[in-house]
Design a protein around this motif. Structure first.
Motif, short mmCIF file in Angstrom:
data_model
loop_
_atom_site.label_atom_id
_atom_site.label_comp_id
_atom_site.label_asym_id
_atom_site.label_seq_id
_atom_site.Cartn_x
_atom_site.Cartn_y
_atom_site.Cartn_z
N GLY A 1 0.79 -1.22 0.00
CA GLY A 1 0.00 0.00 0.00
C GLY A 1 0.82 1.27 0.00
N GLY A 2 2.14 1.13 -0.15
CA GLY A 2 3.02 2.29 -0.18
C GLY A 2 3.17 2.87 -1.58
N ASP A 3 4.06 3.86 -1.71
CA ASP A 3 4.29 4.52 -2.99
C ASP A 3 4.62 3.51 -4.09
OD1 ASP A 3 3.92 6.83 -1.60
OD2 ASP A 3 5.93 7.62 -1.89
N SER A 4 5.57 2.63 -3.80
CA SER A 4 6.03 1.67 -4.80
C SER A 4 4.90 0.75 -5.24
CB SER A 4 7.19 0.85 -4.24
OG SER A 4 7.61 -0.13 -5.17
N ALA A 5 4.15 0.23 -4.29
CA ALA A 5 3.07 -0.71 -4.61
C ALA A 5 2.03 -0.06 -5.50
CB ALA A 5 2.42 -1.22 -3.32
N VAL A 6 1.61 1.15 -5.17
CA VAL A 6 0.56 1.83 -5.93
C VAL A 6 1.07 2.25 -7.31
CG1 VAL A 6 -1.09 3.73 -5.95
CG2 VAL A 6 -0.54 2.59 -3.79
N GLU A 7 2.30 2.73 -7.38
CA GLU A 7 2.86 3.13 -8.66
C GLU A 7 3.02 1.92 -9.59
OE1 GLU A 7 6.42 5.10 -7.43
OE2 GLU A 7 5.52 7.09 -7.54
N GLU A 8 3.48 0.81 -9.01
CA GLU A 8 3.64 -0.41 -9.81
C GLU A 8 2.28 -0.96 -10.24
OE1 GLU A 8 6.38 -1.41 -10.95
OE2 GLU A 8 7.91 -0.51 -9.69
N ALA A 9 1.29 -0.83 -9.36
CA ALA A 9 -0.06 -1.28 -9.71
C ALA A 9 -0.61 -0.48 -10.88
CB ALA A 9 -0.99 -1.15 -8.50
N MET A 10 -0.38 0.83 -10.88
CA MET A 10 -0.83 1.66 -11.99
C MET A 10 -0.10 1.30 -13.27
SD MET A 10 -1.71 5.45 -10.46
CE MET A 10 -0.16 5.75 -9.58
N TYR A 11 1.19 0.99 -13.16
CA TYR A 11 1.95 0.55 -14.33
C TYR A 11 1.36 -0.75 -14.89
CZ TYR A 11 5.88 -1.20 -17.11
OH TYR A 11 6.66 -1.70 -18.12
N LEU A 12 0.98 -1.66 -14.01
CA LEU A 12 0.43 -2.94 -14.44
C LEU A 12 -0.91 -2.80 -15.15
CD1 LEU A 12 1.42 -5.04 -11.30
CD2 LEU A 12 2.08 -5.57 -13.66
N THR A 13 -1.64 -1.71 -14.87
CA THR A 13 -2.93 -1.52 -15.55
C THR A 13 -2.75 -1.29 -17.06
OG1 THR A 13 -2.97 0.88 -15.14
CG2 THR A 13 -4.02 -0.55 -13.49
N LYS A 14 -1.54 -0.98 -17.49
CA LYS A 14 -1.29 -0.83 -18.92
C LYS A 14 -1.30 -2.18 -19.63
CE LYS A 14 1.76 3.17 -18.18
NZ LYS A 14 3.14 3.70 -18.38
N PHE A 15 -1.15 -3.25 -18.85
CA PHE A 15 -1.05 -4.59 -19.42
C PHE A 15 -2.20 -5.50 -18.99
CE2 PHE A 15 3.07 -2.66 -18.94
CZ PHE A 15 3.72 -2.94 -20.13
N ALA A 16 -2.46 -5.53 -17.69
CA ALA A 16 -3.45 -6.45 -17.14
C ALA A 16 -4.89 -5.98 -17.42
CB ALA A 16 -3.25 -6.61 -15.64
N ARG A 17 -5.80 -6.93 -17.45
CA ARG A 17 -7.21 -6.62 -17.65
C ARG A 17 -7.79 -5.93 -16.42
NH1 ARG A 17 -8.71 -11.51 -18.32
NH2 ARG A 17 -9.68 -11.96 -16.30
N LYS A 18 -7.33 -6.37 -15.26
CA LYS A 18 -7.80 -5.83 -13.99
C LYS A 18 -6.69 -5.97 -12.97
CE LYS A 18 -11.28 -6.70 -10.37
NZ LYS A 18 -12.40 -7.58 -9.95
N VAL A 19 -6.48 -4.94 -12.17
CA VAL A 19 -5.46 -4.97 -11.13
C VAL A 19 -6.12 -4.65 -9.79
CG1 VAL A 19 -3.31 -3.96 -10.28
CG2 VAL A 19 -3.67 -4.22 -12.74
#
Length: 315
Positions: free
Chosen positions: A153-171
């Motif tokens: 739930g920190g900066d890294s987790a949320v930023e990486e999650a947003m990056y993954l939305t470029k690829f994954a159907r749902k994050v």
């Protein structure tokens, strides 16, 4: 006294092996000391697609590292498998000390790397590289149009999650608290992302599947309720990314005069120099903004050229 090498390298990941290759080609005497298997974190990556000039279709971490190791052997790099329990960094001769003896060098390259803080769930180790990952930049492509879960739930987790939305159907972000710890500016962007979802007050208890990750059990920390998540039948799998921090492998250097930052990483300049003359750091162990195979290899090459320069200036 033990043989004094031009360069002693501690660690045989991409940074250490690249350093060894450059030292060997420069006709320097070089020794790589590694406690386990070559490769570091990349050794647990099933596929690699972002290494420039990659020549093997479906490259894996172990296959890339095997070729790096062969290159080092070709140029006369000496190797030893040993666990180092003490170091001497000051002075003209740097020493790595183990139960077997001492390894001495005019220069030392620290390439001990870092490791992802584990999620801490059952089955995690078995599914590393088979659905469980700790690097969105490395593995996002493998989950294009799949469902992905991000733990943290920190900066890294949320930023990486947003990056993954470029690829994954749902994050879906799984966080043990009822609010994120990330900076407010990052949270605002996350909450506006339609592909990003949140599972609050939750931890991952177990991951599983038949050879590839397709099942996960999560627990609500407030109610204790367990929920089993199964991959979509058509997908057959999903991804779980852990972003709860990384830990540098630098404990052995504490109290030895080497500067470490508040997290234990080694600060260097652009030439991989530490605060101790003749001691260099390369790869994930040092303070840097991007930890990838390509940046580690570049660090190793730079460190070795600086070792050669240091030795020439001393003689």
């Amino acid at each position: 006294m033990s043989k004094i090498y031009d360069v002693v390298i501690l660690g045989a990941g991409p940074a250490g092996l690249a350093a060894g290759l450059y030292a060997g080609r420069a006709r320097m005497s070089v020794l790589i000391v590694e406690k386990g298997k070559d490769g570091g974190q990349i050794a647990i990556t099933d596929e690699i697609e972002n290494y420039p000039g990659q020549i093997v279709e479906g490259e894996s971490g172990p296959s890339l590292i095997a070729r790096m190791t062969e290159q080092c052997e070709k140029f006369g790099v000496e190797r030893v498998t040993d666990v180092i329990n003490d170091v001497v960094l000051e002075g003209d001769v740097k020493k790595l000390i183990s139960a077997k003896g001492e390894y001495c060098g005019k220069t030392l390259i620290i390439a001990t790397g870092a490791f992802a803080r584990p999620i801490g769930c059952k089955g995690e180790k078995e599914f590393m590289g088979k659905g469980v990952s700790y690097c969105a930049t490395c593995d996002a492509n493998f989950f294009e149009d799949f469902e992905v879960y991000v733990v943290g739930g920190g900066d890294s987790a949320v930023e990486e999650a947003m990056y993954l939305t470029k690829f994954a159907r749902k994050v879906t972000i799984i966080h043990r608290r009822d609010e994120l710890r990330a900076a407010k500016s990052i949270q605002e962007k996350a909450f506006k992302n339609p592909k990003l979802h949140f599972m609050w007050d939750t931890v991952v208890e177990e991951v599983g599947g038949d050879g590839i990750l397709s099942e996960m059990t999560v627990k609500n920390v407030k109610t204790g309720e367990l929920t089993k998540i199964v991959a979509d039948e058509e997908d057959g799998m999903f991804g779980v990314f852990g972003f709860i921090g990384t830990l540098p492998s630098t404990k052995i250097f504490e109290g030895k005069g080497l500067e470490l930052d508040e997290r234990g990483y080694i600060p260097t300049d652009d030439n991989m120099k530490t605060n101790i003359p003749g001691v260099f750091a390369a790869g994930d162990v040092r303070v840097k903004s991007l930890r990838q195979v390509v940046t580690a290899a570049a660090d190793g090459a730079i460190a070795t050229t600086q070792c050669e320069k240091y030795i020439n200036e001393m003689e």
